[in-house]
Design an enzyme around this catalytic site. Sequence first.
Site, PDB file in Angstrom:
ATOM      1  N   ASN A   9       0.875  -1.178   0.000  1.00 19.02           N
ATOM      2  CA  ASN A   9       0.000   0.000   0.000  1.00 19.02           C
ATOM      3  C   ASN A   9       0.909   1.224   0.000  1.00 19.02           C
ATOM      4  OD1 ASN A   9      -1.752   2.072   0.564  1.00 19.02           O
ATOM      5  ND2 ASN A   9      -2.241   1.378   2.649  1.00 19.02           N
ATOM      6  N   LYS A  11       0.192   4.281  -0.304  1.00 12.40           N
ATOM      7  CA  LYS A  11      -0.402   5.494   0.285  1.00 12.40           C
ATOM      8  C   LYS A  11      -0.142   6.702  -0.619  1.00 12.40           C
ATOM      9  CE  LYS A  11      -0.092   3.322   4.753  1.00 12.40           C
ATOM     10  NZ  LYS A  11      -0.115   3.441   6.200  1.00 12.40           N
ATOM     11  N   HIS A  95      -9.547   1.191   4.723  1.00 11.07           N
ATOM     12  CA  HIS A  95      -8.298   1.397   5.468  1.00 11.07           C
ATOM     13  C   HIS A  95      -8.552   2.397   6.602  1.00 11.07           C
ATOM     14  CE1 HIS A  95      -4.230   2.645   6.461  1.00 11.07           C
ATOM     15  NE2 HIS A  95      -3.816   1.533   5.868  1.00 11.07           N
ATOM     16  N   GLU A  97      -6.967   4.833   7.626  1.00  9.03           N
ATOM     17  CA  GLU A  97      -6.725   6.241   7.256  1.00  9.03           C
ATOM     18  C   GLU A  97      -7.914   6.807   6.482  1.00  9.03           C
ATOM     19  OE1 GLU A  97      -2.883   5.566   5.487  1.00  9.03           O
ATOM     20  OE2 GLU A  97      -2.091   5.089   7.469  1.00  9.03           O
ATOM     21  N   GLU A 167      -5.480  -4.784  10.585  1.00 11.55           N
ATOM     22  CA  GLU A 167      -4.459  -3.756  10.779  1.00 11.55           C
ATOM     23  C   GLU A 167      -4.740  -2.977  12.065  1.00 11.55           C
ATOM     24  OE1 GLU A 167      -2.454  -2.624   6.792  1.00 11.55           O
ATOM     25  OE2 GLU A 167      -4.164  -1.307   7.115  1.00 11.55           O
ATOM     26  N   GLY A 173       2.476   2.363  10.698  1.00  9.50           N
ATOM     27  CA  GLY A 173       3.447   3.436  10.534  1.00  9.50           C
ATOM     28  C   GLY A 173       4.197   3.803  11.795  1.00  9.50           C
ATOM     29  N   SER A 213       3.287  -2.035  10.361  1.00 10.97           N
ATOM     30  CA  SER A 213       4.736  -2.127  10.575  1.00 10.97           C
ATOM     31  C   SER A 213       5.320  -3.505  10.243  1.00 10.97           C
ATOM     32  CB  SER A 213       5.107  -1.703  12.000  1.00 10.97           C
ATOM     33  OG  SER A 213       4.767  -0.344  12.211  1.00 10.97           O
TER      34      SER A 213
HETATM   35  P1  PGA Z   1       2.823   0.377   7.617  1.00 17.97           P
HETATM   36  O1  PGA Z   1       1.354   0.570   6.965  1.00 17.97           O
HETATM   37  O2  PGA Z   1       3.350  -0.916   7.053  1.00 17.97           O
HETATM   38  O3  PGA Z   1       3.606   1.568   7.185  1.00 17.97           O
HETATM   39  O4  PGA Z   1       2.617   0.296   9.087  1.00 17.97           O
HETATM   40  C1  PGA Z   1       0.489  -0.501   6.767  1.00 17.97           C
HETATM   41  C2  PGA Z   1      -0.816  -0.025   6.199  1.00 17.97           C
HETATM   42  O5  PGA Z   1      -1.299   1.048   6.605  1.00 17.97           O
HETATM   43  O6  PGA Z   1      -1.405  -0.680   5.310  1.00 17.97           O
END
Ligand code: PGA
Length: 250
Positions: A9, A11, A95, A97, A167, A173, A213
Amino acid sequence: MRTPIIAGNWKMYKTVAEGRELVRGLLAGLGAIADREVVVCPPYTALYPLGELLAGTPISLGAQELFYEAQGAFTGAIAPQMLRDVGCAYVIIGHSERRQFFGDTDTTVNRKLFAALASDLRPIMCVGESKPQRDSGQAEVIVTAQVRAGLAGVSVAQIANLVLAYEPIWAIGTGDTATAADAQAMHAAIRATLTELYGDATAQTVRIQYGGSVKPDNVDELMSQPDIDGALVGGAALKADSFLRIIHFQ
Ligand code: PGA
């Protein structure tokens, strides 16, 4: 047997040129990956050119979001069929976000999921709890409720085309991954919910990714858990070497 699925992903990162460079790096180092599936989800602006680069390769293209209407006066929105048109096979839906910054709810997630399925796009539906929810012992209740609400009305036949992604919001992140045991416990709870909804035989076929992460140094342990069937990777998917190491988990 569930084929593991590793998805990147991206982003809101990567111009078209940067995306091309990353995809070329991935293709160069991919090798034979018959026993696993790989997806990259670039931003909308890079989907078309990267779809051209990925055509005929073992890496599938995915989008990060869609709108549930087929067309119309919806400024800024992208319809499912438009994603098919540029070569997308997958689309991330719900997601955290999107839920946090763009108003997604379980209800819109459910509508988007049906819109994706109707256009032959495979949804990767995300669920996950916040830190306060985990600290107060509510994580399983919250996450399994998200699964039920997101999947409302989805049939046994349709669930075959769907991927779930657990998640935990506090792990995204932050570098703060869930332990493999905690992630496995949640994945087992999600699968138990799928068993209630669809029966055990079907529940055993649904892939559940872990995200939050995921890195080269923790992917092997996460992927060794019986109910973790893949990874949804953010930060570590932005560089070819780290994403390749994750793709090639042991
Ligand atoms: P990250 O993000 O691996 O940077 O923690 C995962 C995600 O939001 O899909």
